[in-house]
Scaffold this motif. Sequence first.
Motif, short mmCIF file in Angstrom:
data_model
loop_
_atom_site.label_atom_id
_atom_site.label_comp_id
_atom_site.label_asym_id
_atom_site.label_seq_id
_atom_site.Cartn_x
_atom_site.Cartn_y
_atom_site.Cartn_z
N LYS A 131 2.26 -13.11 -6.95
CA LYS A 131 3.40 -13.38 -6.08
C LYS A 131 4.28 -12.14 -5.93
O LYS A 131 4.73 -11.80 -4.83
CB LYS A 131 4.21 -14.55 -6.66
CG LYS A 131 5.37 -14.98 -5.79
CD LYS A 131 6.08 -16.18 -6.41
CE LYS A 131 7.26 -16.63 -5.54
NZ LYS A 131 7.97 -17.79 -6.14
N LYS A 132 4.54 -11.45 -7.07
CA LYS A 132 5.37 -10.25 -7.02
C LYS A 132 4.68 -9.14 -6.23
O LYS A 132 5.31 -8.40 -5.47
CB LYS A 132 5.67 -9.76 -8.44
CG LYS A 132 6.65 -10.63 -9.20
CD LYS A 132 6.91 -10.07 -10.58
CE LYS A 132 7.94 -10.92 -11.33
NZ LYS A 132 8.19 -10.38 -12.70
N LYS A 133 3.37 -9.02 -6.40
CA LYS A 133 2.62 -7.98 -5.71
C LYS A 133 2.62 -8.20 -4.21
O LYS A 133 2.78 -7.27 -3.42
CB LYS A 133 1.19 -7.96 -6.24
CG LYS A 133 0.37 -6.77 -5.75
CD LYS A 133 -0.98 -6.71 -6.43
CE LYS A 133 -1.78 -5.51 -5.96
NZ LYS A 133 -3.11 -5.43 -6.60
N GLU A 134 2.47 -9.47 -3.79
CA GLU A 134 2.48 -9.79 -2.36
C GLU A 134 3.87 -9.57 -1.76
O GLU A 134 4.00 -9.18 -0.61
CB GLU A 134 2.05 -11.23 -2.16
CG GLU A 134 0.56 -11.46 -2.45
CD GLU A 134 0.18 -12.93 -2.43
OE1 GLU A 134 1.11 -13.76 -2.22
OE2 GLU A 134 -1.00 -13.25 -2.63
N ALA A 135 4.91 -9.82 -2.56
CA ALA A 135 6.28 -9.66 -2.06
C ALA A 135 6.61 -8.20 -1.78
O ALA A 135 7.42 -7.88 -0.92
CB ALA A 135 7.27 -10.24 -3.06
N LYS A 136 5.98 -7.30 -2.54
CA LYS A 136 6.26 -5.89 -2.36
C LYS A 136 5.68 -5.35 -1.06
O LYS A 136 6.17 -4.37 -0.50
CB LYS A 136 5.69 -5.09 -3.53
CG LYS A 136 6.44 -5.30 -4.84
CD LYS A 136 5.82 -4.45 -5.94
CE LYS A 136 6.55 -4.64 -7.25
NZ LYS A 136 5.94 -3.85 -8.35
N GLY A 137 4.62 -5.99 -0.57
CA GLY A 137 4.00 -5.52 0.67
C GLY A 137 3.19 -4.27 0.45
O GLY A 137 3.03 -3.79 -0.67
N PRO A 138 2.66 -3.69 1.52
CA PRO A 138 1.83 -2.49 1.40
C PRO A 138 2.64 -1.29 0.93
O PRO A 138 3.83 -1.16 1.25
CB PRO A 138 1.31 -2.28 2.83
CG PRO A 138 2.32 -2.96 3.70
CD PRO A 138 2.81 -4.14 2.91
#
Length: 229
Positions: A131-138
């Motif tokens: 979830k945290k990784k997806e929130a950071k975006g590319p």
Amino acid sequence: MGFTDLVSDAGLSLLNSWVTTRSYIVGDAPSQADVTVFKAVQSSPDAEKYPHAARWYKHIASYETEFTTLPGDASKEYSTYGPEATEVTVNPAAAAEEEDEDVDLFGSDDDEEEDAEAARVREERLAEYKKKKEAKGPKPAAKSVVTMDVKPWDDETDMVALEAAVRAIEQDGLVWGASKLVPVGYGVRKLQINLVIEDEKVSTNDLQEEIEQIEDYVQSSDIVAMQKL
């Protein structure tokens, strides 16, 4: 600590690490510290093994006719200069990788069979991490700020035309910045120009080759400094 043996692989590795983020041995201009270390190195380092040390050596060599006029104490030994023990990182990437390997993101279980509670905790941690990784975006594109010296043939070279020809070079991921003319000696001035590059799109080696193809004006070019944004 300082530099102790600049003709060995260990000494050259230390020098290469030292000038990775520095243009000069000390300070922000050439000095007797650079002259002393330059003489201790004796010959140009292998550019493939020690790219930053080779770049520094080539740059300092361009001042060879001015060595006696550079500021600083010429009587100091080269071992006076260089990193303290706490500043030595011969291979920063390897150190960072080793640090990453020490981090256990999901925890571990020495038992052969995972109980239900351990599995639940692990799944929760995995879900939170995703979830945290997806929130950071590319990740943004990696960029570097580069300072480059472009040297003319002689004092009669049209420096306005030289700079215009350099700036006319266009590449995806390349942005030219501020520039100035720096006296070299005997009436000759070199162009010192800043640029920002996207690391994956622009090769500084290819860019230098393209600049040096401007044979009517350009004798050679050097990377003076390079810093990640």
